[in-house]
Design a protein around this motif. Structure first.
Motif, PDB file in Angstrom:
ATOM      1  N   ASN A  53      32.470 -17.063  15.999  1.00 42.13           N
ATOM      2  CA  ASN A  53      31.288 -16.456  16.588  1.00 42.13           C
ATOM      3  C   ASN A  53      30.710 -17.405  17.627  1.00 42.13           C
ATOM      4  O   ASN A  53      30.349 -18.536  17.317  1.00 42.13           O
ATOM      5  CB  ASN A  53      30.226 -16.161  15.514  1.00 42.13           C
ATOM      6  CG  ASN A  53      30.667 -15.033  14.601  1.00 42.13           C
ATOM      7  OD1 ASN A  53      31.283 -14.077  15.059  1.00 42.13           O
ATOM      8  ND2 ASN A  53      30.381 -15.150  13.315  1.00 42.13           N
ATOM      9  N   SER A  82      24.680 -15.828  14.972  1.00 42.25           N
ATOM     10  CA  SER A  82      25.234 -14.706  14.219  1.00 42.25           C
ATOM     11  C   SER A  82      24.471 -14.559  12.917  1.00 42.25           C
ATOM     12  O   SER A  82      23.982 -15.524  12.354  1.00 42.25           O
ATOM     13  CB  SER A  82      26.726 -14.917  13.937  1.00 42.25           C
ATOM     14  OG  SER A  82      26.912 -16.061  13.145  1.00 42.25           O
ATOM     15  N   GLU A  89      31.469 -11.168  11.382  1.00 43.06           N
ATOM     16  CA  GLU A  89      31.096 -10.193  12.399  1.00 43.06           C
ATOM     17  C   GLU A  89      32.268  -9.849  13.309  1.00 43.06           C
ATOM     18  O   GLU A  89      32.302  -8.768  13.883  1.00 43.06           O
ATOM     19  CB  GLU A  89      29.931 -10.730  13.234  1.00 43.06           C
ATOM     20  CG  GLU A  89      28.602 -10.728  12.490  1.00 43.06           C
ATOM     21  CD  GLU A  89      27.447 -11.103  13.396  1.00 43.06           C
ATOM     22  OE1 GLU A  89      27.728 -11.609  14.490  1.00 43.06           O
ATOM     23  OE2 GLU A  89      26.310 -10.875  12.992  1.00 43.06           O
ATOM     24  N   LYS A  90      33.216 -10.774  13.486  1.00 47.37           N
ATOM     25  CA  LYS A  90      34.366 -10.538  14.347  1.00 47.37           C
ATOM     26  C   LYS A  90      35.633 -10.781  13.523  1.00 47.37           C
ATOM     27  O   LYS A  90      35.900 -11.904  13.101  1.00 47.37           O
ATOM     28  CB  LYS A  90      34.341 -11.471  15.561  1.00 47.37           C
ATOM     29  CG  LYS A  90      33.167 -11.240  16.488  1.00 47.37           C
ATOM     30  CD  LYS A  90      33.191 -12.225  17.653  1.00 47.37           C
ATOM     31  CE  LYS A  90      34.391 -11.973  18.532  1.00 47.37           C
ATOM     32  NZ  LYS A  90      34.415 -12.852  19.718  1.00 47.37           N
ATOM     33  N   SER A 114      39.324  -3.398  13.199  1.00 46.51           N
ATOM     34  CA  SER A 114      38.745  -4.533  13.914  1.00 46.51           C
ATOM     35  C   SER A 114      37.252  -4.322  14.066  1.00 46.51           C
ATOM     36  O   SER A 114      36.735  -3.194  14.011  1.00 46.51           O
ATOM     37  CB  SER A 114      39.406  -4.706  15.286  1.00 46.51           C
ATOM     38  OG  SER A 114      39.165  -3.574  16.103  1.00 46.51           O
ATOM     39  N   CYS A 115      36.564  -5.425  14.293  1.00 39.53           N
ATOM     40  CA  CYS A 115      35.119  -5.386  14.517  1.00 39.53           C
ATOM     41  C   CYS A 115      34.771  -6.538  15.453  1.00 39.53           C
ATOM     42  O   CYS A 115      35.217  -7.671  15.256  1.00 39.53           O
ATOM     43  CB  CYS A 115      34.362  -5.528  13.192  1.00 39.53           C
ATOM     44  SG  CYS A 115      32.562  -5.469  13.363  1.00 39.53           S
ATOM     45  N   GLY A 116      33.982  -6.224  16.481  1.00 37.65           N
ATOM     46  CA  GLY A 116      33.556  -7.240  17.429  1.00 37.65           C
ATOM     47  C   GLY A 116      34.609  -7.618  18.431  1.00 37.65           C
ATOM     48  O   GLY A 116      34.437  -8.602  19.171  1.00 37.65           O
ATOM     49  N   GLN A 117      35.735  -6.858  18.504  1.00 33.56           N
ATOM     50  CA  GLN A 117      36.796  -7.185  19.437  1.00 33.56           C
ATOM     51  C   GLN A 117      36.805  -6.287  20.663  1.00 33.56           C
ATOM     52  O   GLN A 117      37.519  -6.556  21.618  1.00 33.56           O
ATOM     53  CB  GLN A 117      38.158  -7.069  18.736  1.00 33.56           C
ATOM     54  CG  GLN A 117      38.366  -8.097  17.639  1.00 33.56           C
ATOM     55  CD  GLN A 117      38.326  -9.493  18.175  1.00 33.56           C
ATOM     56  OE1 GLN A 117      39.119  -9.875  19.010  1.00 33.56           O
ATOM     57  NE2 GLN A 117      37.372 -10.286  17.708  1.00 33.56           N
TER      58      GLN A 117
END
Length: 813
Positions: free
Chosen positions: A308, A312, A317-318, A330-333
């Motif tokens: 991050n 954050s 989160e990613k 996926s998340c945050g990509q």
């Protein structure tokens, strides 16, 4: 099903705080499950550092557990105290090992199964575990040390390095087994030149063959290469885009194959396919990489947690969950996709060589086609010349067929005709469906007689029966037997597989249509079958029958000679079997399972025929199954059968009958166990095995696709007979009703216009008579003779099939 990811953080008060998460598919996010904290020191001023975190197999619990190694410096500064903590549950960290060192660990520290902590310091290797009772140092000095685990027996841990100084009668590359406490030649794992440049390694497979270690290893070098070794020899290399490898993990994606996840320093990760040994995808800014079944789908995925950049609110989160085969969360990509590394220059050279080879093969095929076209043109020209000479009355001179590379359809000479027929019989065996008998053998196993045949031709619908030897005034009688069929490879000792032979038919090109050079090839011995028949021994001995005839039943492939004809059943006499009391002592398999001979293979087939068979599916939804194959091999009395390595034999003096086991690992959480033994032995083995498996495991029998039994065939035939009779009669009655309706038998009469009483009475009487006639026809229907004959023929055919099924059932019982 939720899978947990553990994060450990340093607290300001000499302790650790940790949190566990689970992945929710609907929300595409990791949710916080539990939180916990553990105090390492009671003093607020104590400073606790995390050395390493790793998941390893806890031998006592037989589960994979997360471990964290922490250290704190003493107040005087002369020693360092280390503690290995185990995450026993989602909210509890328990101390596992505690020890002190006069120095601080530097370099790579490994946590392997046990748990066992291994490290090196000043060319010396030290380790500790719950069973080691303190810190131990191996008696050999090593430099450039590497640690690993051999997946054999109990999963032996080893250290690999360069001996300092060089020991007499030892190679420069030295290995040391921690459990046995003895050294071995390390070049069996890695060659000597690769020890100094290897940064990380992983043993894929290992086994002992004739007391020699055979293993497959993947290693990452400082030259940005992944190298695959087999038995200490380089087999393949792959160039990776980054340097300074820290860890190599393996991902089992199910049917799509396996992946190697390579983690580098500076936050780089790449994935390499095991089958092609080529880089598939690369990622950067990765904080950590994990491998597990995070989605609970039965296969493994890669979890990449990205760094991050900035403030954050949570540590996850990613992230990216993928198996590179269709699964991707996926998340945050954003819309970023994995960056594929450019292929190395060596791949271009290999591609050019492959294309050149294909081009040369294509040119050869083209030349062959051109040669055949030239031959056909010459034949056509000669045919035209022959017709012209016949019309003109001239004599024709023909060239020999051999000069054109052809086989004559007929010859004028009688001897050449016989020779051609002999050539056809030898060169095109596909025209004959008669099976070739390779060997007839028999065994006396568990008070039963097993007779077997090895067939060297592809034959369908085979079974074996036994006949008594006829006397002077008697006829041979059929012996009650049970027949089985096993597939065998073409050459060498086989690995028997319980399956039925294929029933398909192959259409062969006529021999006269092929060139002589093509006929010369012999590829018809690729399929081998083993057919066995088992019967009780006592009735044979009491009846005085010491000789038996072996009769092979098979389906004759009539299509090979007469296309379109239906196959027929044929019987072939294969020889005689004589019973001898000395056969009770001939059991090479039980005496020495390590030898590879035909006698051992026949003993194995006899045991597979006689013993009862159970196939159990073992599922472990919460934890991986571990090394079940190694656990079975470690049990006393089990020996591997070299003629069929996947089978293990138990022939202990206390057991009444031998026992065969076969373990097939489907994935880390699922596998099939085949047991060939008596029911009591099977229950005893499962009882001991359940103590090794995790508590959440459950077993269920596997429904195998096999042919119908004689009882099922009889029931199906009787059902078909009843249905045919009902449908035939119904069709006849329906046809008769339609004919009556067409004829106007409706029971209706027109009312006369006069309206007199006599006319009304006459009309009612006619309607009544019509209804009586219609009722009589329904009770005694008259049907068409042709339709009735067709129905009787159809029912008779079905009746014959049900009678044949009943005879088979009576013969089997």
């Amino acid at each position: 099903m939720a899978r947990y990811f553990d994060s450990v953080n340093v607290s300001e008060r000499g302790g650790l705080t940790f949190r566990s998460f689970y992945f929710e598919r609907e929300g595409n996010a990791f949710l916080n499950a539990t939180e916990g904290a553990t105090a390492i020191s009671r003093k607020l001023s104590a400073h606790v550092d995390i050395v390493t975190c790793k998941c390893a197999v806890d031998v006592q619990k037989r589960v994979k557990t997360a471990f964290v190694l922490v250290t704190k410096k003493s107040e005087k500064g002369g020693s360092f105290k280390y503690s290995l903590l185990a995450l026993r549950s989602s909210h509890l960290l328990e101390p596992c090992i505690e020890f002190k060192l006069p120095y601080q660990m530097k370099g790579k520290v490994c946590i392997l199964q046990g748990p066992t902590v291994l490290w090196s310091h000043d060319n010396s290797v030290s380790y500790t575990s719950p069973l080691a009772e303190g810190v131990r140092k191996i008696p050999i000095q090593m430099s450039k040390c590497l640690f690993g685990e051999l997946p054999i027996q109990k999963g032996q841990l080893f250290a690999l390095g360069l001996s300092e100084p060089l020991l007499a009668n030892h190679s420069p590359t030295l290995g040391y087994l921690f459990e046995g406490g003895h050294a071995f030649d390390g070049s069996l794992i890695l060659p000597h030149p690769y020890i100094s440049i290897t940064q990380c390694m992983r043993v894929l497979t290992a086994d002992r063959v004739d007391d020699v270690l055979r293993c497959a290893v993947i290693a990452a070098t400082s030259s940005k290469q992944l190298v695959l070794f087999e038995n200490g020899t380089v087999k393949d290399t792959c160039e990776v885009p980054f340097g300074q490898v820290e860890d190599i993990q393996m991902v089992h994606t199910g049917r799509n194959g396996c992946l190697f996840v390579v983690s580098f320093k500076q936050g780089h990760v790449c994935a390499v396919w095991k089958e092609t040994f080529q880089v598939s995808s690369c990622w950067s800014d990765v904080d950590s990489a994990h491998v597990d079944d995070f989605l609970g789908c039965g296969t493994e995925q890669i979890l990449l947690i990205f760094r991050n950049k900035g403030i954050s609110s949570g540590p996850l989160e990613k992230f990216l969950i993928t198996d590179l085969c269709g699964i991707s969360y996926s998340c945050g990509q954003g819309s970023e996709v994995p960056k594929a590394s450019p292929p190395p220059q060596e791949n271009s050279l290999l591609t050019l060589r492959a294309l050149e080879s294909r081009l040369q093969s294509g040119l050869i095929v083209l030349q062959e086609l051109e040669r055949e076209v030239r031959v056909k043109d010459r034949v056509l020209q000669q045919s035209i010349q022959v017709l012209t000479d016949v019309l003109s009355g001239r004599e024709t001179v023909l060239s020999q067929p051999e000069q054109e590379g052809l086989v004559a359809l007929w010859d004028s000479d009688e001897d050449s005709n016989d020779e051609t027929l002999d050539d056809k019989s030898h060169e095109s065996p596909a025209l004959s469906s008669k099976p070739k008998i390779d060997k007839l053998w028999h065994r006396i196993t568990e008070e039963q007689l097993v007779v077997g045949l090895i067939l060297t031709a592809d034959t369908s619908g085979v079974s074996l029966s036994l006949l008594t030897e006829p006397g002077q005034n008697s006829t041979p009688a059929v012996i009650q037997t049970r027949s089985q069929v096993f597939w065998l490879p073409a050459c060498g000792p086989s690995t028997p597989t319980l399956s039925s032979p294929s029933s398909g038919f192959t259409f062969s090109e006529p021999a006269a249509k092929r060139s002589r050079q093509h006929i010369a090839s012999d590829d018809f011995s690729g399929c081998r079958l083993a057919v066995t028949a088992v019967t009780k021994l006592a009735p044979l001995l009491t009846s005085g029958c010491v000789k038996c005839r072996a009769m092979l039943h098979y389906v004759e492939k009539a299509e090979a000679v007469f296309p379109g004809s239906s196959p027929t059943t044929a019987v072939l006499h294969c020889g005689e079997v004589s019973l001898d009391i000395h056969d009770l002592c001939q059991k090479p398999l039980l005496q020495n399972p390590q030898i590879k001979t035909d006698e051992v293979r026949e003993d194995l087939l006899s045991l597979l025929t006689v013993l009862d068979n159970w196939v159990l599916r073992i599922d472990s939804p919460d934890y991986s199954l571990g090394d079940i194959d190694g656990w079975i091999k470690r049990r006393e009395g089990f020996k591997k059968i070299n003629v069929s390595p996947e089978y293990l034999l138990l022939d202990s003096p206390g057991s009444s009958a031998p026992m065969l086991l076969r373990w097939h690992q489907i994935n880390p959480f699922q596998g099939d166990l085949s047991i060939h033994s008596s029911q009591l032995q099977m229950l005893q083995f499962l009882d001991s095995m359940l103590s090794y498996l995790p508590d959440s495991c459950f077993l269920q029998p596997v429904k195998r696709a096999r042919s119908q039994s004689t009882a099922q065939k009889l029931a199906s035939a009787l059902e078909k007979e009843v249905l045919s009779l009902r449908e035939g009669l119904s069709s006849l009655l329906c046809v008769k009703d339609e004919e009556e309706r067409n004829k106007g038998h409706t029971g209706h009469c027109e009312i006369p216009d006069s309206g007199s009483a006599e006319d009304l009475i006459r009309c009612c009487r006619e309607v009544w008579q019509q209804n009586v006639e219609k009722s009589r026809l329904r009770l005694n229907p008259v049907v068409d003779a042709g339709r009735y004959r067709e129905m009787i023929q159809s029912i008779s055919q079905v009746k014959m099939e049900s009678d044949l099924a009943a005879l088979r059932q009576l013969y089997q019982s």
